[in-house]
Design a protein around this motif. Structure first.
Motif, PDB file in Angstrom:
ATOM      1  N   ARG A   1       0.831  -1.212   0.000  1.00 16.74           N
ATOM      2  CA  ARG A   1       0.000   0.000   0.000  1.00 16.74           C
ATOM      3  C   ARG A   1       0.863   1.259   0.000  1.00 16.74           C
ATOM      4  NH1 ARG A   1      -4.341   0.841   4.277  1.00 16.74           N
ATOM      5  NH2 ARG A   1      -4.796   2.555   2.865  1.00 16.74           N
ATOM      6  N   ARG A   2       1.968   1.230   0.742  1.00 15.17           N
ATOM      7  CA  ARG A   2       2.861   2.393   0.763  1.00 15.17           C
ATOM      8  C   ARG A   2       3.445   2.639  -0.626  1.00 15.17           C
ATOM      9  NH1 ARG A   2       4.448   0.247   5.876  1.00 15.17           N
ATOM     10  NH2 ARG A   2       6.265  -0.764   4.926  1.00 15.17           N
ATOM     11  N   GLU A   3       3.799   1.566  -1.323  1.00 16.07           N
ATOM     12  CA  GLU A   3       4.335   1.708  -2.675  1.00 16.07           C
ATOM     13  C   GLU A   3       3.274   2.278  -3.619  1.00 16.07           C
ATOM     14  OE1 GLU A   3       6.070  -1.801  -4.215  1.00 16.07           O
ATOM     15  OE2 GLU A   3       7.624  -1.947  -2.660  1.00 16.07           O
ATOM     16  N   ARG A   4       2.044   1.804  -3.474  1.00 13.59           N
ATOM     17  CA  ARG A   4       0.979   2.326  -4.322  1.00 13.59           C
ATOM     18  C   ARG A   4       0.739   3.804  -4.049  1.00 13.59           C
ATOM     19  NH1 ARG A   4      -5.022   1.014  -2.743  1.00 13.59           N
ATOM     20  NH2 ARG A   4      -4.277   2.450  -1.149  1.00 13.59           N
ATOM     21  N   ASN A   5       0.708   4.180  -2.772  1.00  9.81           N
ATOM     22  CA  ASN A   5       0.480   5.584  -2.426  1.00  9.81           C
ATOM     23  C   ASN A   5       1.614   6.467  -2.936  1.00  9.81           C
ATOM     24  OD1 ASN A   5      -1.886   4.840  -1.132  1.00  9.81           O
ATOM     25  ND2 ASN A   5      -0.936   4.709   0.884  1.00  9.81           N
ATOM     26  N   LEU A   6       2.834   5.945  -2.868  1.00 11.84           N
ATOM     27  CA  LEU A   6       3.975   6.693  -3.383  1.00 11.84           C
ATOM     28  C   LEU A   6       3.832   6.925  -4.886  1.00 11.84           C
ATOM     29  CD1 LEU A   6       6.838   7.914  -3.106  1.00 11.84           C
ATOM     30  CD2 LEU A   6       7.739   5.589  -3.444  1.00 11.84           C
ATOM     31  N   LEU A   7       3.414   5.879  -5.611  1.00  7.70           N
ATOM     32  CA  LEU A   7       3.229   6.009  -7.051  1.00  7.70           C
ATOM     33  C   LEU A   7       2.140   7.032  -7.379  1.00  7.70           C
ATOM     34  CD1 LEU A   7       3.832   5.073  -9.925  1.00  7.70           C
ATOM     35  CD2 LEU A   7       2.153   3.233  -9.602  1.00  7.70           C
TER      36      LEU A   7
ATOM     37  N   SER B   1       6.917  14.808 -18.628  1.00  7.28           N
ATOM     38  CA  SER B   1       6.693  14.825 -17.176  1.00  7.28           C
ATOM     39  C   SER B   1       6.322  13.445 -16.652  1.00  7.28           C
ATOM     40  CB  SER B   1       5.604  15.843 -16.821  1.00  7.28           C
ATOM     41  OG  SER B   1       4.374  15.503 -17.435  1.00  7.28           O
ATOM     42  N   TRP B   2       5.546  12.665 -17.431  1.00  7.18           N
ATOM     43  CA  TRP B   2       5.119  11.339 -16.953  1.00  7.18           C
ATOM     44  C   TRP B   2       6.251  10.310 -16.971  1.00  7.18           C
ATOM     45  CZ3 TRP B   2       1.812  14.574 -19.664  1.00  7.18           C
ATOM     46  CH2 TRP B   2       0.669  14.976 -18.964  1.00  7.18           C
TER      47      TRP B   2
ATOM     48  N   GLY C   1       7.777   8.445 -13.664  1.00  8.52           N
ATOM     49  CA  GLY C   1       7.977   7.002 -13.535  1.00  8.52           C
ATOM     50  C   GLY C   1       9.399   6.666 -13.125  1.00  8.52           C
ATOM     51  N   LEU C   2      10.383   7.370 -13.697  1.00 11.92           N
ATOM     52  CA  LEU C   2      11.784   7.131 -13.336  1.00 11.92           C
ATOM     53  C   LEU C   2      12.052   7.518 -11.886  1.00 11.92           C
ATOM     54  CD1 LEU C   2      13.585   8.406 -16.571  1.00 11.92           C
ATOM     55  CD2 LEU C   2      13.319   6.033 -15.809  1.00 11.92           C
ATOM     56  N   VAL C   3      11.440   8.616 -11.436  1.00 10.41           N
ATOM     57  CA  VAL C   3      11.604   9.020 -10.032  1.00 10.41           C
ATOM     58  C   VAL C   3      11.043   7.955  -9.096  1.00 10.41           C
ATOM     59  CG1 VAL C   3      10.868  10.702  -8.288  1.00 10.41           C
ATOM     60  CG2 VAL C   3      11.641  11.481 -10.542  1.00 10.41           C
TER      61      VAL C   3
ATOM     62  N   ILE D   1      13.203   5.888  -6.325  1.00  9.83           N
ATOM     63  CA  ILE D   1      12.877   5.901  -4.886  1.00  9.83           C
ATOM     64  C   ILE D   1      12.629   4.486  -4.379  1.00  9.83           C
ATOM     65  CG2 ILE D   1      11.184   6.670  -3.185  1.00  9.83           C
ATOM     66  CD1 ILE D   1      10.833   9.215  -4.779  1.00  9.83           C
ATOM     67  N   LYS D   2      11.919   3.683  -5.183  1.00 11.36           N
ATOM     68  CA  LYS D   2      11.646   2.305  -4.776  1.00 11.36           C
ATOM     69  C   LYS D   2      12.933   1.508  -4.668  1.00 11.36           C
ATOM     70  CE  LYS D   2       8.957  -1.759  -6.137  1.00 11.36           C
ATOM     71  NZ  LYS D   2       8.046  -2.335  -7.149  1.00 11.36           N
ATOM     72  N   ALA D   3      13.866   1.700  -5.591  1.00  9.92           N
ATOM     73  CA  ALA D   3      15.141   0.995  -5.536  1.00  9.92           C
ATOM     74  C   ALA D   3      15.941   1.417  -4.323  1.00  9.92           C
ATOM     75  CB  ALA D   3      15.943   1.252  -6.814  1.00  9.92           C
ATOM     76  N   LEU D   4      15.918   2.719  -4.000  1.00 10.28           N
ATOM     77  CA  LEU D   4      16.639   3.228  -2.827  1.00 10.28           C
ATOM     78  C   LEU D   4      16.058   2.641  -1.550  1.00 10.28           C
ATOM     79  CD1 LEU D   4      18.763   5.138  -1.686  1.00 10.28           C
ATOM     80  CD2 LEU D   4      17.032   6.956  -1.691  1.00 10.28           C
ATOM     81  N   CYS D   5      14.745   2.565  -1.465  1.00 13.70           N
ATOM     82  CA  CYS D   5      14.097   1.977  -0.277  1.00 13.70           C
ATOM     83  C   CYS D   5      14.452   0.506  -0.133  1.00 13.70           C
ATOM     84  CB  CYS D   5      12.593   2.168  -0.347  1.00 13.70           C
ATOM     85  SG  CYS D   5      12.040   3.884  -0.217  1.00 13.70           S
TER      86      CYS D   5
END
Length: 331
Positions: free
Chosen positions: A279-285, A312-313, A317-319, A323-327
């Motif tokens: 859910r946290r990943e979904r909210n981040l996206l 921009s899109w 997506g890259l951002v 962030i997901k890879a860093l986490c």
């Protein structure tokens, strides 16, 4: 979750024995029963160990599945009831698709891209009709619009029911055990690659045809759109057929869409933890892509940036991926 309305004296060894017996007479594993009830295997294990009790809706589904009443299941004695051969799961070494998952996903992989393709084909026919009419005017545009809307209506007639059916299937069976073999997964990946190549080939053929027919701009545009719609159908269908074999992703998506109340009802701390992380990943996206959308809309009104607003899109997506890879590295 424990249901207070049927708690107390009725919950005795009868329920545990009944559940284990009825499952055994149908050759069901805990995983298979869990998939049919739309819960995790750990939940079924806890029910049979009397460390937790199912909610009322799960009890009623068990009654339908095992063809018994609620009183018989909870406090009766069904251990002497013989199993029905027609209701039993075949005894085989390979894992079985007891929920009808493959059939449901194949239907979705057919109807959803067909709806998308039909919508684009309607637009192509509208463009072609506009070119055939000798006189351009409001009436001609009205007929063309009718063709376009008919195509979109046909597309929606295919796609929307497919989307709703898939949503209902996921609601009934949020967790599905991976029953696909390595060969089946390999074949699905090969089919996706073939579909991708064929789809790209169709799109390029349409572009080539449009260039050749460019003297008649209406026919050229309609030809390009027609080939594009078929190419999109081939590619999307191949992709969806391949995704159906990625059951870990299917289960992860189910976790991601759960509400907090549903997570608390899982009776499995590990699964609940994974659901909250999903859910946290979904909210981040959602936050990142919403910000990307706002940025894109702002860029449209800035003369120096309006040609770059579509970037921009992808940047969003890259951002998200970064962030997901860093986490993941920090965990």
């Amino acid at each position: 979750m424990f249901d207070d309305s049927i708690s107390g004296k009725g919950w005795d060894m009868g329920f545990r024995a009944n559940m284990q017996h009825l499952r055994a007479t149908r050759n069901m594993t805990q995983e298979q029963l869990a998939m049919l009830l739309g819960v995790s295997r750990q939940s079924v294990s806890k029910w049979e160990a009397e460390r937790a009790y199912p909610e009322m809706d799960k009890l009623l589904r068990m009654c339908d599945l095992f063809e018994c009443t609620l009183d018989e299941l909870v406090s009766g004695d069904l251990t002497g009831r013989p199993g029905k051969a027609v209701a039993a799961v075949p005894r085989v070494e390979a894992l079985q698709d007891v929920t009808g998952y493959d059939q449901a996903m194949r239907a979705f992989a057919w109807k959803a891209p067909l709806g998308l393709s039909a919508s684009m084909m309607g637009i192509a026919l509208a463009v072609l009709f506009s070119g055939f009419m000798p006189v351009q005017g409001a009436i001609n545009q009205s007929y063309a619009s009718v063709l376009a809307f008919l195509g979109i209506a046909v597309g929606c007639a295919f796609a929307l029911p497919a989307i709703f059916d898939r949503r209902e299937f996921r609601k009934a069976h949020p967790f599905v055990e991976d029953f696909y073999t390595a060969d089946q997964k390999s074949q699905s990946r090969a089919a996706m690659a073939i579909g991708l190549v064929a789809g790209v080939g169709l799109i390029l053929t349409g572009l080539a045809g449009a260039v050749v027919l460019w003297a008649d701009v209406w026919t050229a545009t309609a030809t390009g759109l027609a080939f594009f719609s078929v190419g999109v159908f081939v590619m999307v269908r191949g992709r969806l057929l391949s995704l159906r074999c990625d059951l870990p992703k299917y289960n992860w998506t189910s976790l991601r869409s759960m509400t907090e109340l549903q997570i608390e009802a899982l009776d499995d701390e590990d699964l609940a933890s994974r659901a909250r992380r999903a859910r946290r990943e979904r909210n981040l996206l959602v936050v990142i892509m919403s910000a990307a959308t706002v940025a894109g809309l702002i860029m449209i009104f800035i003369p120096a940036l309006n040609r770059l607003f579509l970037l921009s899109w992808p940047i969003g997506g890259l951002v998200y991926v970064a962030i997901k890879a860093l986490c993941s590295m920090r965990n």
